[in-house]
Motif scaffolding. Structure first.
Motif, mmCIF file in Angstrom:
data_model
loop_
_atom_site.group_PDB
_atom_site.id
_atom_site.type_symbol
_atom_site.label_atom_id
_atom_site.label_comp_id
_atom_site.label_asym_id
_atom_site.label_seq_id
_atom_site.Cartn_x
_atom_site.Cartn_y
_atom_site.Cartn_z
ATOM 1 N N CYS A 196 -2.920 1.715 8.007
ATOM 2 C CA CYS A 196 -3.974 1.912 7.037
ATOM 3 C C CYS A 196 -5.495 1.921 7.570
ATOM 4 O O CYS A 196 -6.375 2.101 7.282
ATOM 5 N N VAL A 242 -5.002 -5.305 6.814
ATOM 6 C CA VAL A 242 -4.806 -4.066 7.343
ATOM 7 C C VAL A 242 -3.919 -4.056 8.600
ATOM 8 O O VAL A 242 -3.563 -5.120 8.979
ATOM 9 N N CYS A 243 -3.571 -2.761 8.793
ATOM 10 C CA CYS A 243 -2.614 -2.717 10.064
ATOM 11 C C CYS A 243 -2.891 -1.207 10.545
ATOM 12 O O CYS A 243 -3.835 -0.470 10.183
ATOM 13 N N CYS A 281 1.350 -3.135 4.029
ATOM 14 C CA CYS A 281 0.075 -4.266 3.755
ATOM 15 C C CYS A 281 -0.028 -4.652 2.439
ATOM 16 O O CYS A 281 0.221 -3.785 1.560
ATOM 17 N N LYS A 322 0.827 -0.946 -0.007
ATOM 18 C CA LYS A 322 0.116 -0.016 0.070
ATOM 19 C C LYS A 322 0.763 1.385 -0.010
ATOM 20 O O LYS A 322 2.112 1.338 0.157
ATOM 21 N N CYS A 334 1.850 1.977 3.899
ATOM 22 C CA CYS A 334 2.252 0.726 4.662
ATOM 23 C C CYS A 334 2.564 -0.432 4.141
ATOM 24 O O CYS A 334 2.482 -0.281 2.969
HETATM 25 ZN ZN LIG Z 1 -1.595 -1.176 6.160
#
Ligand SMILES: [Zn+2]
Length: 481
Positions: free
Chosen positions: A43, A39-40, A26, A21, A24
């Motif tokens: 994001c 997701v993290c 991901c 992304k 990040c």
């Molecule tokens: Zn993320």
């Protein structure tokens, strides 16, 4: 006034095909995964997190800027666009505002007048995709929405055109050209669902402008604009004003519908993103090596394979189709390029479209074998289409894959030879059963011959060569005089 000139400008959002992304680590490969699995904290926009810019995404955006002849700005800047909506849980989107990555540039299309036209671009900027809302239930009962943040933070570029387009058809051509260019650059995959979304501004000269938001398919853009042209012309015809407003395109119904105007009147309160430094990447431009782009490849196809301009345009209009063509006419199949151009651009493209299949599903060697059968005169064009359909159907059902030769054998499609006794018999039968047409022919009505040949074609299911059949019927008619 009713025939006033149509003025269209587009804002095109394309997902850049990076591995991770924009801010990040991901993975962007979320399409076959369950909701909220990619997701993290970054994001998801949790408090205390910091974005870290994906260098690859900027490289990709720079490639696009260079290919579209834009100027990269010496210092561009990220900004926060503040709005509160569940698809963006940190309540702002990181985008670019008054200092976009690049400005100017143009896209060349073949205009409605068949001349090459330059559609000017205003700017290209980089931003993050928001998440996705999934609406559940219906208006009466259990209406609620779920949010999937897998898409949140996917890198997007927004390409904004000047209002240079003059018809819905030109808008489609512009998008096709843009798609082809981005795919040739290797930064975009148009076959990924949701990888492109368009906002379109449209007005009739002298009237107010209408914005159509969030059209998510190539065909949708042309349809939505065509609907708007008709709607706006009808208003003017009835002496009513076209209101300046935002409308949504309802894909399933093929119409646009007014968005509640208050909803869209946002003050986004843009301000510079404090967690990201300004971008100084102008110096990268000279180091970017562009691959062969659609226009150059089109010219090469005309020169190298003697394709007609129209065929070359169709073939190079999609990266996959251009690659497929070159895969078919490689090596010992060089002599097939004339046939290949016609059969891919005219026949195969239509058959694939009908089945909603991608050209990647077709094996160029197997397709080359079919062309060989046509070239050698083993089968007629009509049988060729039949073999092609069987090939594609087998591919789609994942059944056993036959060679074109096998299919011709199994369905008994080999062209009938002139001395074929079965064919002679069919001709004789047709003459016998259609005495009226035989008499008409002798009375000098040439149309009767076409009718008789057509009857024999029907009997032989298109296996006979039409020219040869014509000669046979004429000689049979003479023989029976
Ligand atoms: Zn993320």
């Amino acid at each position: 006034m009713i025939d006033a000139e149509v003025i269209v400008g587009l804002e095109v959002h394309c997902q850049l095909d990076t591995k991770s992304k924009l801010f990040c680590g991901c993975s962007t490969d979320y399409r076959d995964s369950g909701p909220n699995t990619h997701v993290c904290p970054i994001c998801l926009g949790l408090p205390g997190t910091m974005p870290a810019l994906n260098r690859k995404a900027i490289e990709y955006a720079m490639k696009v800027a260079k290919a579209l002849n834009c100027s990269v700005i010496e210092e561009s800047e990220f900004a926060r666009k503040n709005y509160f909506y569940p698809d963006l849980d940190k309540a702002f989107q990181i985008t670019q505002y008054d200092k976009p990555l690049a400005s100017g540039g143009h896209v060349e299309i073949e205009g409605d007048d068949c001349r090459e036209r330059k559609i000017r671009l205003t700017r290209i900027h980089v931003e993050e995709d928001p998440g996705r809302l999934v609406h559940m239930g219906n208006a009466e009962r259990g209406r609620y929405s779920l949010v999937d943040y897998n898409r949140a933070g996917i890198p997007l570029i927004e390409i904004v055109s000047e209002p240079d387009l003059r018809s819905p058809k030109e808008a489609r051509k512009f998008l096709n050209k843009l798609r082809a260019t981005l795919e040739y650059l290797g930064v975009f995959d148009s076959e990924k669902e949701g990888s492109l979304r368009v906002d379109a501004n449209i007005s009739l000269k002298g009237s107010e402008r209408v914005e159509i938001k969030n059209i998510s398919s190539y065909k949708g853009v042309e349809k939505a604009l065509t609907f708007e042209v008709t709607r706006q012309r009808n208003l003017i015809r009835r002496g009513l004003p076209v209101e300046r407003e935002t409308r949504h395109y309802l894909e399933a119904r093929g119409i646009t519908q007014s968005a509640r105007s208050k909803e869209m009147e946002n003050d986004y309160r843009y301000f510079p993103e404090p967690d990201l430094r300004p971008l100084r990447v102008q110096s990268w431009v000279s180091g970017i090596v562009l691959p062969e782009l659609p226009d150059a490849r089109r010219e090469r196809f005309v020169a190298q394979y003697s394709c007609s301009l129209n065929h070359a345009r169709t073939l190079t209009g999609e990266l996959r189709m251009a690659n497929f063509f070159e895969g078919v006419v490689t090596g010992e199949r060089k002599d097939l390029c004339g046939l290949a151009a016609t059969w891919i651009a005219d026949t195969l493209a239509g058959e694939l479209n009908y089945r909603d299949m991608g050209i990647d599903a077709v094996d160029p060697h197997r397709f080359g074998s079919l062309l060989r059968l046509l070239k050698s005169g083993t089968i007629t064009d009509k049988s060729g289409v039949e073999v092609l359909r069987v090939m594609l159907d087998e591919q789609m059902k994942g059944e056993k894959i036959e060679t074109p030769e096998d299919i011709v054998g199994r369905l008994n499609l080999a062209k009938t030879a002139g001395d074929d006794s079965a064919l002679m018999k069919s001709v004789a039968e047709v003459l016998r059963d259609n005495q009226k047409a035989v008499e008409d022919y002798r009375a000098g009505k040439n149309g009767a011959l076409n009718f008789l040949v057509g009857q024999v074609m029907k009997k032989t299911r298109g296996r006979a060569d039409p020219g040869e059949l014509n000669r046979m019927v004429v000689s049979a008619l003479k023989g029976s005089e």
